[in-house]
Design a protein around this motif. Structure first.
Motif, PDB file in Angstrom:
ATOM      1  N   GLN A 111      82.956   5.293 -14.797  1.00  0.00           N
ATOM      2  CA  GLN A 111      82.415   6.635 -14.433  1.00  0.00           C
ATOM      3  C   GLN A 111      83.497   7.527 -13.348  1.00  0.00           C
ATOM      4  O   GLN A 111      83.616   8.556 -13.697  1.00  0.00           O
ATOM      5  CB  GLN A 111      81.149   6.493 -13.833  1.00  0.00           C
ATOM      6  N   ASP A 112      83.791   6.844 -12.461  1.00  0.00           N
ATOM      7  CA  ASP A 112      85.048   7.419 -11.636  1.00  0.00           C
ATOM      8  C   ASP A 112      86.166   7.852 -12.134  1.00  0.00           C
ATOM      9  O   ASP A 112      86.679   8.710 -11.721  1.00  0.00           O
ATOM     10  CB  ASP A 112      85.048   6.755 -10.391  1.00  0.00           C
TER      11      ASP A 112
ATOM     12  N   ARG B 185      73.937  11.186 -15.056  1.00  0.00           N
ATOM     13  CA  ARG B 185      72.873  11.894 -16.122  1.00  0.00           C
ATOM     14  C   ARG B 185      73.525  11.824 -17.269  1.00  0.00           C
ATOM     15  O   ARG B 185      72.918  11.897 -18.306  1.00  0.00           O
ATOM     16  CB  ARG B 185      72.441  13.418 -15.382  1.00  0.00           C
ATOM     17  N   ASP B 186      75.076  11.763 -17.597  1.00  0.00           N
ATOM     18  CA  ASP B 186      75.814  12.124 -18.657  1.00  0.00           C
ATOM     19  C   ASP B 186      76.308  10.561 -19.278  1.00  0.00           C
ATOM     20  O   ASP B 186      76.690  10.508 -20.408  1.00  0.00           O
ATOM     21  CB  ASP B 186      76.988  12.804 -18.540  1.00  0.00           C
TER      22      ASP B 186
END
Length: 109
Positions: A80-81, A88-89
Motif C-alpha cells: 500500500q505504501d 478504503r481503496d
C-alpha cells in the motif's frame, strides 16, 4: 534490548579473539556480526493485477520470495505504501494495472 545484549556480547568476544588470535579473529567476528545483524535491501517487483486479486493474495504469493519473514499485514502495508493505496481503496484493484511489490532481500556481505 535483546539485540543490544547480543551486540555487547559480540563486542567482548571480538576483543578477546583479537587479543588471542590476531587478524583471523576480525574476519570471524565480521561473519558473526553479519549473521546476528543481517542487512536487507528492498527489491521492487512489478506485478500485473488480475481479475479477483486482493492485496492479501498478492502478499501471500510473495511472502515466500523474501529472505526476511514478515507477517502478511506488514507486506500488505508495504504494498500500500509503495503504490499509494489507501485502506478504503484496497478492495478496488483494477485488473491490468501494474503495482509494485517491495520485497526484503538479504544482502551478502
Amino acid at each position: 534490548m535483546k539485540a543490544f545484549k547480543v551486540f555487547v556480547l559480540l563486542a567482548v568476544a571480538l576483543v578477546v579473539l583479537v587479543v588471542a588470535t590476531g587478524d583471523r579473529a576480525v574476519a570471524l567476528a565480521g561473519k558473526a556480526y553479519n549473521y546476528v545483524c543481517p542487512v536487507y535491501q528492498t527489491e521492487r517487483v512489478a506485478y500485473t493485477v488480475k481479475h479477483g486479486d486482493t492485496l492479501y493474495g498478492i502478499a501471500r504469493t510473495y511472502a515466500g520470495h523474501q529472505d526476511r519473514w514478515d507477517d502478511l499485514r506488514g507486506i500488505i502495508c508495504d504494498i500500500q505504501d509503495a503504490n499509494g493505496i489507501a485502506d478504503r481503496d484496497a478492495r478496488w484493484l483494477v485488473p491490468g494495472s501494474v503495482i509494485v511489490v517491495p520485497l526484503q532481500v538479504r544482502v551478502n556481505q
